[in-house]
Write an enzyme that holds these catalytic residues in place. Structure first.
Site, PDB file in Angstrom:
ATOM      1  N   HIS A 126       0.854  -1.179   0.000  1.00 43.88           N
ATOM      2  CA  HIS A 126       0.000   0.000   0.000  1.00 43.88           C
ATOM      3  C   HIS A 126       0.890   1.228   0.000  1.00 43.88           C
ATOM      4  O   HIS A 126       1.918   1.258   0.660  1.00 43.88           O
ATOM      5  CB  HIS A 126      -0.950  -0.007   1.195  1.00 43.88           C
ATOM      6  CG  HIS A 126      -2.144  -0.855   0.924  1.00 43.88           C
ATOM      7  ND1 HIS A 126      -2.008  -2.148   0.508  1.00 43.88           N
ATOM      8  CD2 HIS A 126      -3.465  -0.601   0.962  1.00 43.88           C
ATOM      9  CE1 HIS A 126      -3.217  -2.654   0.320  1.00 43.88           C
ATOM     10  NE2 HIS A 126      -4.105  -1.740   0.590  1.00 43.88           N
ATOM     11  N   LYS A 158     -13.959   3.648   6.810  1.00 41.26           N
ATOM     12  CA  LYS A 158     -14.264   4.845   6.010  1.00 41.26           C
ATOM     13  C   LYS A 158     -15.767   4.970   5.792  1.00 41.26           C
ATOM     14  O   LYS A 158     -16.321   6.066   5.765  1.00 41.26           O
ATOM     15  CB  LYS A 158     -13.532   4.763   4.661  1.00 41.26           C
ATOM     16  CG  LYS A 158     -13.707   6.008   3.800  1.00 41.26           C
ATOM     17  CD  LYS A 158     -12.672   6.072   2.695  1.00 41.26           C
ATOM     18  CE  LYS A 158     -12.953   5.058   1.626  1.00 41.26           C
ATOM     19  NZ  LYS A 158     -14.086   5.432   0.752  1.00 41.26           N
TER      20      LYS A 158
END
Length: 878
Positions: free
Chosen positions: A140, A545
């Site tokens: 990532h 999120k």
């Protein structure tokens, strides 16, 4: 407040002095004086001095345009050097009276507790040897530091270790000092920002480098430690074939939202891993051939090599030839399709068997002390890394599979798969999975998107099964998502049962995970296609999120409980794969605490988890630190298996339901329902600019749109840069306050004391709030946000203050992290270097948003350096 250890202070001070000398050499004493004024002003301002704050802003405001970049670089590099010193301090030589680190004692202490609790020594030895812990390295794009610099940082660490001896001669000390000065100068004169985005192959090579330079050495040391602890505690040894720790990777396999990861890239990365493994074993074999010069050998070994004066070397020579052949073939195969020549190593047993024969022979001939040296280490590596180094996972979005099948069903004039309901899809998929005829005619010409999906499946079919991990389906929601992949794999010639893993990552999908798996396990024929365990992945980033960390954490917990119950009912073994990030907003935090806070029964000897971006370097970048973290994983998974935490009491569950409901409402009221929020986010943080930072190979956005279109990483990274840290705490402040106002404070206190799940969440929340800083966030607003949006910023900062008050009330402290004063002191020391970077960043953002064309180049470079510096200072980017 206990001071930071004097030796750590001395190392930080020395590296800072060397950096100052280097800067003075290039820019002169007047420039270095400015940097000192900025640092001292920031330090005084933190202590409440108005004069210090004035000195800080005046010096920064007075900087020439040409000075912005070197000032940003100075503070960035100081924070990197402080990180090096801190990381080394964790593993430095202990003084005679110092206790051993907790990580080194955790396993032995746990085995003692388990024996006291009634576990038989033999059972403990078997359980530990049978653990299946797999750490999945992912690229990532939060690893801000360049590989070139990481190598220099590691060299600095090595010099700090060399210096850490009391008996050095004066000339030895000055030689170390000169080497450190050179390394710091090399770091300073190296550009810290990549000019081009890394490719997926670059990312994979970075992952292999972590194995080569750290894990290759750390792994046998950890297993040697386990073997010694087991012998002392249970009287048994760790079997040679035991591999309680393994490594997998997503680098080169994760194509979700990354068009740069193609079937060709996946094939290339698989071959590179084989090349790297062969190369590493060749180094081991060369060393062993030098060591094993003995003549006496067992009849079995002599039968293999014939009449040889040096039988061990003769056998190792045969293995060396095959390894060279394997390395040479992978090199050729990287340039084009080349069939494997005879003698190329294809199966792990071909690597292990000759090594094991040498080991058994040495023991049989009374040379056990030699057998259990470098040869045993090589056997441990062979059991863990095998011929393929890591197992490569493949990940793709469920929508891509559905689109491919739609195109196929329309071509076959069966209708549109995308428009079918779940029942129709399942009927079609089950019929095709059981059919002996191919689904696709030979002359079928798919679109580019479908061709890529099919090419990936063919790349899987062409690879050795042992080189691959799981096929992960992101945004999975229905049983058909799993069967669709099974059908595409079957159609492409995959004739072995690859694990196909649904990833549940939104709040709704987590809530539906249980019913989805229940339906899947009852489908005719599904169980016969299962390879041993049923793996399910839990997504931490996107659920947080979507719903905020409190609501997401409770949904993840309940989903795991349900999956444990369903698999137990169906007598299927469950493997939960945890998709955690490096930050609290993406499920991150200390692994030991996180594992021990999982629902009872959810670990059961198996644990699979992602290790991401910069966290790989912090946790596994140096062999000694890797050993500490691997020891913790072993102890935590064993404890969670044999001494799981208690099931939550009904009152705690009801409380979590109320907290989750209130937190979801509070989180979405801001993030989804406030019409100003997205615009405020884009202006108040460097979110737009982060997209230009050449971090990872994956685009930062999924598509145009609001917050939901952002990937979880830039979403967290942006808020971290401004120190509001919003995703990690938003929702908690309202939920906890409501509970206290309902008179439930005592219940919250009881949950914090007695329920590891809740304790860990509050501890993580406290850590994040200690790093958050409303005053810094306000500075960004004042510089970047128009007047009409500022009330929203004020409201968010008020909510942050409310979160701090509620947590202090719950923990009974007057200060955040009062119980972890060393951590608090570390944050406080870093603030003197972080504050100037924040002020610079806000100014640079304002300027770069005004400028157009070529004039922006210098600004952009300085801005990216501030991003890297703040990430280094806070130690958890995304």
């Amino acid at each position: 407040m206990p001071e930071i250890d004097a030796r750590l202070r001395e190392d930080v001070h020395q590296l800072g002095e060397l950096l100052g000398d280097t800067i003075r050499e290039q820019y002169g004493p007047a420039f270095l004086d400015k940097i000192e004024r900025i640092r001292k002003g920031a330090k005084a301002a933190r202590r409440g001095s108005a004069e210090g704050a004035q000195q800080l802003t005046a010096t920064l405001d007075g900087l020439e345009e040409s000075e912005l970049l070197p000032v940003a670089r100075a503070f960035n590099q100081f924070l990197n050097l402080a990180n090096i010193a801190e990381q080394y301090h964790r593993i430095r030589r202990r003084r005679p009276n110092e206790p051993e680190p907790f990580e080194n004692l955790a396993l032995e202490e746990l085995l003692g507790r388990l024996k006291d609790a009634g576990h038989a020594p033999g059972q403990l030895a078997r359980q530990l040897a049978g653990l299946e812990i797999e750490l999945v390295l992912t690229a990532h794009p939060t690893e801000v530091a360049r590989r070139t610099l990481i190598q220099k940082y590691d060299a600095i660490t090595a010099q700090l270790a060399t210096k850490d001896h009391a008996d050095l001669l004066p000339e030895e000390r000055s030689r170390i000092q000169r080497r450190l000065q050179r390394l710091v100068a090399e770091v300073w004169h190296t550009d810290e920002i990549r000019k081009v985005r890394p490719t997926p192959v670059d990312e994979a090579k970075w992952g292999f480098a972590v194995i080569e330079h750290s894990l290759w050495e750390a792994l046998p040391n950890v297993l040697r430690h386990v073997d010694e602890v087991l012998l002392r505690s249970t009287g048994e040894r760790l079997p040679l074939s035991a591999a309680p720790l393994r490594f997998a990777s997503w680098m080169g396999g994760d194509r979700d939202g990354n068009p740069n990861v193609t079937a060709g890239v996946t094939r290339e990365v698989l071959l590179l891993a084989r090349w790297m493994a062969a190369d590493l074993y060749l180094r081991d074999i060369d060393r062993l051939a030098a060591e094993l010069s003995m003549q006496e050998a067992s009849p079995a070994l002599l039968a293999r090599v014939g009449d040889s004066a040096e039988p061990y070397r003769a056998l190792l020579k045969q293995l060396r030839e095959r390894l060279r052949l394997t390395r040479s073939w992978t090199h050729q195969a990287l340039a084009g399709e080349v069939p494997a020549a005879e003698g190329v190593l294809e199966h792990n047993r071909d690597l292990v068997e000759p090594l094991q024969l040498c080991h058994e022979s040495l023991h049989a001939c009374g040379m056990g002390v030699i057998a259990d040296g470098a040869l045993l280490d090589c056997l441990r590596r062979a059991a863990t890394f095998g011929l393929f180094l890591v197992r490569l996972d493949v990940r793709q979005d469920a929508g891509r599979h559905a689109a491919a099948l739609s195109e196929i069903t329309e071509y076959l004039e069966l209708g549109s798969y995308a428009e079918w309901d779940e029942k129709t899809r399942l009927e079609f998929l089950l019929e095709e999975l059981n059919s002996r005829r191919p689904l696709l005619p030979a002359h079928y010409q798919p679109s580019a998107e479908t061709a890529e999906v099919l090419a990936t499946c063919r790349a899987i079919a062409a690879a050795p099964p042992a080189s691959l991990g799981s096929y992960v389906i992101s945004m999975a929601g229905q049983p058909s998502d799993v069967l669709a992949v099974q059908l595409l794999l079957k159609e492409s010639g995959v004739d072995w049962p690859m694990r196909v893993v649904p990833l549940f990552e939104t709040l709704d999908d987590l809530d539906n995970a249980g019913p989805c798996m229940e339906r899947l396990l009852t489908l005719p024929g599904y169980r016969s296609r299962l390879s041993g365990v049923q793996e399910v992945m839990i997504g931490y980033s996107d659920s947080a999120k979507d719903a905020g960390t409190l609501t997401a954490a409770w949904a993840q917990y309940r989903a795991q409980e349900k999956l444990v119950e369903i698999c137990r009912h169906h007598e299927v073994e469950l493997l939960l794969f945890h998709g955690r990030g490096g930050t609290v907003g993406r499920g991150g935090g200390p692994a030991h605490a996180a594992i021990l806070s999982q629902p009872p029964g959810s670990v059961a000897g198996r644990f699979r988890v992602t290790e991401q971006g910069e966290m790989i370097r912090f946790k596994f970048g140096l062999p000694d630190i890797a050993e500490q973290n691997l020891n913790l994983y072993l102890a935590a998974v064993l404890e969670a298996t044999l001494m799981p935490p208690p099931a939550p009491e009904p009152a705690w569950r009801a409380q979590m339901d109320r907290l989750a409901k209130d937190a979801l409402h509070a989180y979405r009221r801001v993030v989804r329902d406030d019409p100003q929020f997205v615009e405020y986010f884009r202006l108040a943080t460097p979110e737009q600019e982060l997209g230009r930072l050449p971090l990872g190979s994956r685009p930062a956005k999924r598509r145009e749109g609001g917050v939901e279109s952002l990937r979880a990483i830039p979403w967290i990274f942006a808020w971290t840069q401004t120190r509001l840290m919003l995703p990690a705490w938003l929702g908690w402040e309202t939920a906890l306050l409501n509970a206290i106002e309902r008179g439930e404070g005592a219940l919250l206190g009881q949950m914090r004391e007695r329920w590891p799940f809740f304790t860990t969440r509050i501890d993580m929340l406290e850590m994040v709030l200690a790093k958050a800083d409303a005053d810094i966030a306000r500075l960004y607003d004042e510089r970047l946000v128009p007047l009409e949006l500022r009330p929203l910023g004020r409201r968010l900062r008020d909510l942050l203050s409310q979160a701090v008050r509620v947590v202090l009330g719950l923990t009974g402290q007057s200060l955040l992290l009062a119980h972890a004063s060393e951590t608090r002191e570390s944050i406080s020391v870093r603030n003197s270097y972080l504050d100037p970077l924040h002020l610079l960043q806000a100014e640079l953002l304002a300027r770069s948003r005004r400028c157009r064309g070529d004039a922006c180049g210098g600004l952009e470079q300085a801005l990216l350096v501030t991003v890297a510096g703040i990430a280094a200072g806070l130690r958890n980017t995304g």
